[in-house]
Design a protein around this motif. Structure first.
Motif, PDB file in Angstrom:
ATOM      1  N   VAL A  52      11.140  76.002  61.197  1.00  0.00           N
ATOM      2  CA  VAL A  52      11.376  75.445  59.861  1.00  0.00           C
ATOM      3  C   VAL A  52      10.677  74.093  59.770  1.00  0.00           C
ATOM      4  O   VAL A  52      10.713  73.300  60.703  1.00  0.00           O
TER       5      VAL A  52
ATOM      6  N   ALA B 145      10.061  70.465  57.469  1.00  0.00           N
ATOM      7  CA  ALA B 145      10.643  69.597  56.437  1.00  0.00           C
ATOM      8  C   ALA B 145       9.842  69.669  55.141  1.00  0.00           C
ATOM      9  O   ALA B 145      10.359  69.378  54.070  1.00  0.00           O
TER      10      ALA B 145
ATOM     11  N   MET C  94      17.385  72.220  54.578  1.00  0.00           N
ATOM     12  CA  MET C  94      18.386  71.751  55.535  1.00  0.00           C
ATOM     13  C   MET C  94      19.299  72.898  55.978  1.00  0.00           C
ATOM     14  O   MET C  94      19.615  73.015  57.155  1.00  0.00           O
TER      15      MET C  94
ATOM     16  N   ALA D 179      17.323  74.965  58.361  1.00  0.00           N
ATOM     17  CA  ALA D 179      17.227  74.301  59.671  1.00  0.00           C
ATOM     18  C   ALA D 179      18.554  74.439  60.429  1.00  0.00           C
ATOM     19  O   ALA D 179      18.563  74.689  61.643  1.00  0.00           O
ATOM     20  N   GLN D 180      19.671  74.292  59.724  1.00  0.00           N
ATOM     21  CA  GLN D 180      20.972  74.433  60.374  1.00  0.00           C
ATOM     22  C   GLN D 180      21.162  75.854  60.900  1.00  0.00           C
ATOM     23  O   GLN D 180      21.653  76.051  62.020  1.00  0.00           O
ATOM     24  N   ALA D 181      20.750  76.846  60.107  1.00  0.00           N
ATOM     25  CA  ALA D 181      20.847  78.237  60.561  1.00  0.00           C
ATOM     26  C   ALA D 181      19.946  78.477  61.772  1.00  0.00           C
ATOM     27  O   ALA D 181      20.317  79.202  62.706  1.00  0.00           O
ATOM     28  N   SER D 182      18.772  77.859  61.789  1.00  0.00           N
ATOM     29  CA  SER D 182      17.874  78.036  62.943  1.00  0.00           C
ATOM     30  C   SER D 182      18.488  77.402  64.190  1.00  0.00           C
ATOM     31  O   SER D 182      18.346  77.935  65.297  1.00  0.00           O
ATOM     32  N   GLY D 183      19.169  76.280  64.012  1.00  0.00           N
ATOM     33  CA  GLY D 183      19.849  75.649  65.150  1.00  0.00           C
ATOM     34  C   GLY D 183      20.928  76.549  65.718  1.00  0.00           C
ATOM     35  O   GLY D 183      21.070  76.685  66.943  1.00  0.00           O
ATOM     36  N   VAL D 184      21.669  77.192  64.829  1.00  0.00           N
ATOM     37  CA  VAL D 184      22.719  78.125  65.261  1.00  0.00           C
ATOM     38  C   VAL D 184      22.097  79.309  66.009  1.00  0.00           C
ATOM     39  O   VAL D 184      22.602  79.744  67.049  1.00  0.00           O
TER      40      VAL D 184
ATOM     41  N   THR E 271      10.511  62.629  59.555  1.00  0.00           N
ATOM     42  CA  THR E 271      10.271  64.065  59.687  1.00  0.00           C
ATOM     43  C   THR E 271      10.042  64.499  61.134  1.00  0.00           C
ATOM     44  O   THR E 271      10.186  65.667  61.449  1.00  0.00           O
TER      45      THR E 271
ATOM     46  N   VAL F 208      13.767  64.977  62.166  1.00  0.00           N
ATOM     47  CA  VAL F 208      14.776  65.441  61.211  1.00  0.00           C
ATOM     48  C   VAL F 208      15.195  66.885  61.456  1.00  0.00           C
ATOM     49  O   VAL F 208      16.354  67.242  61.266  1.00  0.00           O
ATOM     50  N   MET F 209      14.262  67.737  61.906  1.00  0.00           N
ATOM     51  CA  MET F 209      14.628  69.141  62.105  1.00  0.00           C
ATOM     52  C   MET F 209      15.625  69.281  63.261  1.00  0.00           C
ATOM     53  O   MET F 209      16.586  70.036  63.170  1.00  0.00           O
TER      54      MET F 209
ATOM     55  N   ALA G  52      18.929  68.120  61.993  1.00  0.00           N
ATOM     56  CA  ALA G  52      19.529  69.136  61.122  1.00  0.00           C
ATOM     57  C   ALA G  52      20.096  70.286  61.954  1.00  0.00           C
ATOM     58  O   ALA G  52      21.186  70.799  61.679  1.00  0.00           O
ATOM     59  N   GLN G  53      19.358  70.695  62.993  1.00  0.00           N
ATOM     60  CA  GLN G  53      19.849  71.785  63.852  1.00  0.00           C
ATOM     61  C   GLN G  53      21.131  71.365  64.565  1.00  0.00           C
ATOM     62  O   GLN G  53      22.088  72.151  64.656  1.00  0.00           O
TER      63      GLN G  53
END
Lengths: 186, 186
Positions: free
Chosen positions: A74, A76, A84, A87-92, B80, B83-84, B87-88
């Protein structure tokens, strides 16, 4: 029986998170194992939405036991309204891969498009069409997020296998595309 | 004995993720319960880094049993380069709160700064100094991420308690700041 690599590709998202599992054999031939979309309501709390994504990915891993996980990277620069949450879903997704003991990698959208269509700026329809051809499906996977997840999985398997495009050589996708074009012309 | 609200504040990050737990009683008085920083190496894989963050947050929840979780909101407009990852990490924090059955909320950096210093553009040093005063600590919490986590927790407890600033009224932070200034002048 040839040994094959089973890859779970994830197109991260909250409203729609694409998940696709493919087997890729030593001759780089890909076979569809599973494809689906995990959905969560925009009305739900962000934590609950991420928990739905997490549960869906854990379920796919438990059922199909992939050897590796690939997640679309993902940026920015993308649509800031949803970036955002993406990005949060990718972290999960990356967390669950790590907690499942699976190697995980990220690939950029242009790497994924180039891998399956030979063209880094391909549109969603081209990716869907190529995925159907590569995996010998009767119809393009729907919705686009599902096709993207399969494209990410194939990209990972081919790149991991060393299928790097060199001048004068065709990538598997380019070969498949050329073959598909020959078929289309007949 | 008055009933108090225990809040876990999280300043999400990969290299340093601040975690702070405070009890806030019905008179809005805050007391430090725990503060720390979860660290992961920039050399580690992203999934492994997120797993370290997840394990650290789960440990704090298991040990201190907060009633609620508050996470600083991440914006695409910020730096940036990092930031990813931030966010993760925030996605992982919100996931763990949801999977622990805890209500979670996000607050913007300016909401947090305004809550504890009365000024939405306060710098890190001001936030650290105010946190030390509000929680009656001998020295400002170090590093800044630790102080930020406590500020997020206090912001959440006060906002949740209905401590919305209105014209002519002081927020608890503004009252604390005024009191601290009186003390500093004596």
């Amino acid at each position: 029986m040839t040994s094959s690599l089973r890859v779970l590709g994830i197109d991260p998202g909250l409203t729609r998170c694409g998940v696709g599992v493919v087997d890729v054999d030593r001759s780089r031939r890909g076979t569809l194992v599973h494809v689906g979309v995990i959905r969560s309501s925009p009305d739900a709390e962000i934590g609950d939405r991420l928990a739905i994504v997490a549960a869906g990915i854990r379920e796919v891993i438990a059922e199909y036991r992939p050897d590796a996980v690939a997640v679309e990277r993902v940026f920015a620069q993308q649509n800031t309204h949803t970036v955002m949450g993406t990005a949060q879903a990718s972290g999960v997704a990356l967390l669950i891969a790590a907690e499942s003991g699976l190697p995980a990698a990220t690939h950029t959208p242009s790497e994924v498009k180039a891998a399956v269509t030979g063209y880094g700026s391909a549109d969603k329809r081209q990716v869907q069409a190529m995925i159907a051809r590569i995996l010998r499906l009767d119809a393009p996977p729907q919705p686009a997020d599902a096709a993207d997840a399969l494209a990410i999985a194939l990209c990972h398997a081919w790149r991991r296998g060393g299928a790097v495009a060199t001048q004068g050589a065709l990538t598997p996708a380019q070969r498949a595309w050329a073959a598909a074009e020959r078929v289309a012309r007949t």
